[in-house]
Design an enzyme around this catalytic site. Structure first.
Site, PDB file in Angstrom:
ATOM      1  N   GLY A 162     -33.031  71.104 -26.324  1.00 33.90           N
ATOM      2  CA  GLY A 162     -33.716  70.664 -26.996  1.00 33.90           C
ATOM      3  C   GLY A 162     -33.626  71.101 -28.828  1.00 33.90           C
ATOM      4  NE  ARG A 163     -36.435  76.095 -30.993  1.00 33.35           N
ATOM      5  CZ  ARG A 163     -37.693  76.034 -30.220  1.00 33.35           C
ATOM      6  NH1 ARG A 163     -38.864  75.918 -29.621  1.00 33.35           N
ATOM      7  NH2 ARG A 163     -37.152  77.233 -29.084  1.00 33.35           N
ATOM      8  CB  ILE A 164     -29.896  74.364 -30.033  1.00 30.82           C
ATOM      9  CG1 ILE A 164     -30.359  75.568 -31.285  1.00 30.82           C
ATOM     10  CG2 ILE A 164     -28.140  74.164 -30.531  1.00 30.82           C
ATOM     11  CD1 ILE A 164     -30.208  76.746 -30.440  1.00 30.82           C
ATOM     12  CB  THR A 245     -22.826  77.283 -28.816  1.00 29.83           C
ATOM     13  OG1 THR A 245     -23.822  75.762 -28.956  1.00 29.83           O
ATOM     14  CG2 THR A 245     -21.736  76.904 -29.230  1.00 29.83           C
ATOM     15  NE  ARG A 247     -28.168  84.696 -24.483  1.00 30.03           N
ATOM     16  CZ  ARG A 247     -28.199  84.474 -26.329  1.00 30.03           C
ATOM     17  NH1 ARG A 247     -27.519  83.519 -26.479  1.00 30.03           N
ATOM     18  NH2 ARG A 247     -28.940  84.514 -26.323  1.00 30.03           N
ATOM     19  CD  GLU A 276     -21.232  87.251 -25.602  1.00 30.92           C
ATOM     20  OE1 GLU A 276     -22.321  87.590 -26.242  1.00 30.92           O
ATOM     21  OE2 GLU A 276     -21.704  86.027 -24.928  1.00 30.92           O
ATOM     22  CG  HIS A 294     -22.827  85.966 -29.117  1.00 31.40           C
ATOM     23  ND1 HIS A 294     -23.443  86.542 -27.827  1.00 31.40           N
ATOM     24  CD2 HIS A 294     -24.307  84.831 -29.734  1.00 31.40           C
ATOM     25  CE1 HIS A 294     -24.655  85.971 -27.915  1.00 31.40           C
ATOM     26  NE2 HIS A 294     -25.330  84.485 -28.490  1.00 31.40           N
ATOM     27  N   GLY A 296     -22.544  82.034 -33.242  1.00 33.51           N
ATOM     28  CA  GLY A 296     -24.056  80.811 -33.420  1.00 33.51           C
ATOM     29  C   GLY A 296     -24.720  81.126 -34.216  1.00 33.51           C
TER      30      GLY A 296
END
Ligand code: 8YV
Length: 328
Positions: A162-164, A245, A247, A276, A294, A296
């Protein structure tokens, strides 16, 4: 009456946000901020849901079906601060007539940078080197000291593009001359794939078998829960590294620990964890693992942009327009 002008919707902001964002939120809404920055309990979230028109939650707020069952529900919109929203039971939110929005786009580059940073750190043993120097253990340069793994020209396998994932592919291909392979159940158009210099694989398994670095970029959904389990980790090359990065619960953390301890993979670099802020204690003892809290999207610029994007969604909603980033 408070300083709030009559008629302004009330908003609970669950965590401290950058000052510029809090100022704007306070200007536009009758905003209840959280200056102590303590995570809200389920009961406090329910109190917010019964007393405010809107909620601006983060990943630390578990908006479960049970929490969302509260009566009488006053809140109309959950304007999440973050792109991932697996901490919100969206089916329950929908059933209760809540609108849910997120903050895509603005954190794409930072999260991609984080993935590349983790890839380099674990390959080049940056954490180990840092610990070595800080411990006062460095006795001087030598040709065989802390040798890592070359990144340039290697194969990067993306699970999700996707985008990332695309932003990572672009960096890896154009910056590091990497061969990028990926699997995504909803692949982009062939033109986009060609521009990224990427190659689609039919299955997750093919990516795992061929990649020198595997980077996860899927959303956390029931389908991706423990997508990387013991059997899939066993498909990776013993020389390969896992980067996460996305979940934590996409990876079976116990299976990852077992694979690392048995040397079935070369290392892992993790920004996210299954429970977490708890981290499997064994991970803390392994040198070939990079652990970040976390981070990112954790830059000044992006955290402001995320806040303003959530604000934009809230303003649209209360003006009667469709919010730009509605997910439910
Ligand atoms: C956030 C993230 O820091 O956007 C996401 O999905 O994981 C991070 O960028 C976090 O979710 C804030 O709620």
């Amino acid at each position: 009456m408070s300083a709030a002008r009559a008629g302004r919707p009330s908003l609970v902001v669950t965590r401290r946000l950058p000052a510029a964002v809090e100022q704007q939120l306070t200007r536009e809404f009758d905003a209840r901020l959280n200056p102590d920055d303590r995570a809200l309990s389920a009961a406090e979230l329910q109190a917010a849901l019964t007393s405010a028109d809107a909620l601006l939650p983060t990943v630390t707020d578990r908006l479960t079906a049970q929490v969302l069952q509260v009566e009488p529900l006053r809140t109309k919109i959950l304007a999440n601060f973050g792109v991932g929203f697996n901490h919100i039971d969206v089916a329950a939110a929908k059933a209760r007539g809540l609108v849910v929005t997120n903050t895509p786009d603005v954190l794409t580059d930072d999260t991609a940078d984080d993935a590349v940073m983790l890839m380099l750190m674990v390959a080049r043993r940056a954490g180990e080197g840092e610990r070595h120097v800080r411990a006062g253990a460095w006795t001087g340069w030598r040709p065989t000291h802390l040798l890592g793994t070359k990144v340039t020209g290697k194969t990067l396998g993306l699970i999700g593009i996707g985008r990332i994932g695309r932003a990572v592919a672009r960096r890896a291909h154009h910056g590091f001359g990497m061969h990028v392979i990926f699997h995504d159940p909803h692949p982009p158009s062939p033109e986009v794939v060609a521009e990224l210099g990427a190659e689609a694989k039919r299955t997750v398994e093919e990516v795992l078998r061929e990649a020198d670095f595997v980077s996860l970029h899927s959303p956390a959904t029931p389908e991706t829960h423990h997508l990387i389990d013991a059997s899939r980790l066993a498909l990776m090359k013993p020389s390969a590294f896992l980067i996460n990065t996305a979940r934590g619960d996409i990876v079976d953390e116990a299976a990852l620990v077992a694979a690392l301890k048995a040397g079935r993979i070369a290392g892992a670099a993790l920004d996210v964890f299954e429970r977490e802020p708890q981290v499997s204690p064994e991970l803390l003892t392994l040198e070939n693992v990079v652990l970040l809290p976390h981070l990112g999207s954790a830059t000044q610029e992006t955290r402001v942009a995320m806040g303003l994007r959530a604000l934009e969604n809230l303003k649209a909603f209360f003006s009667g327009a469709p919010p730009r980033d509605r997910v439910v």
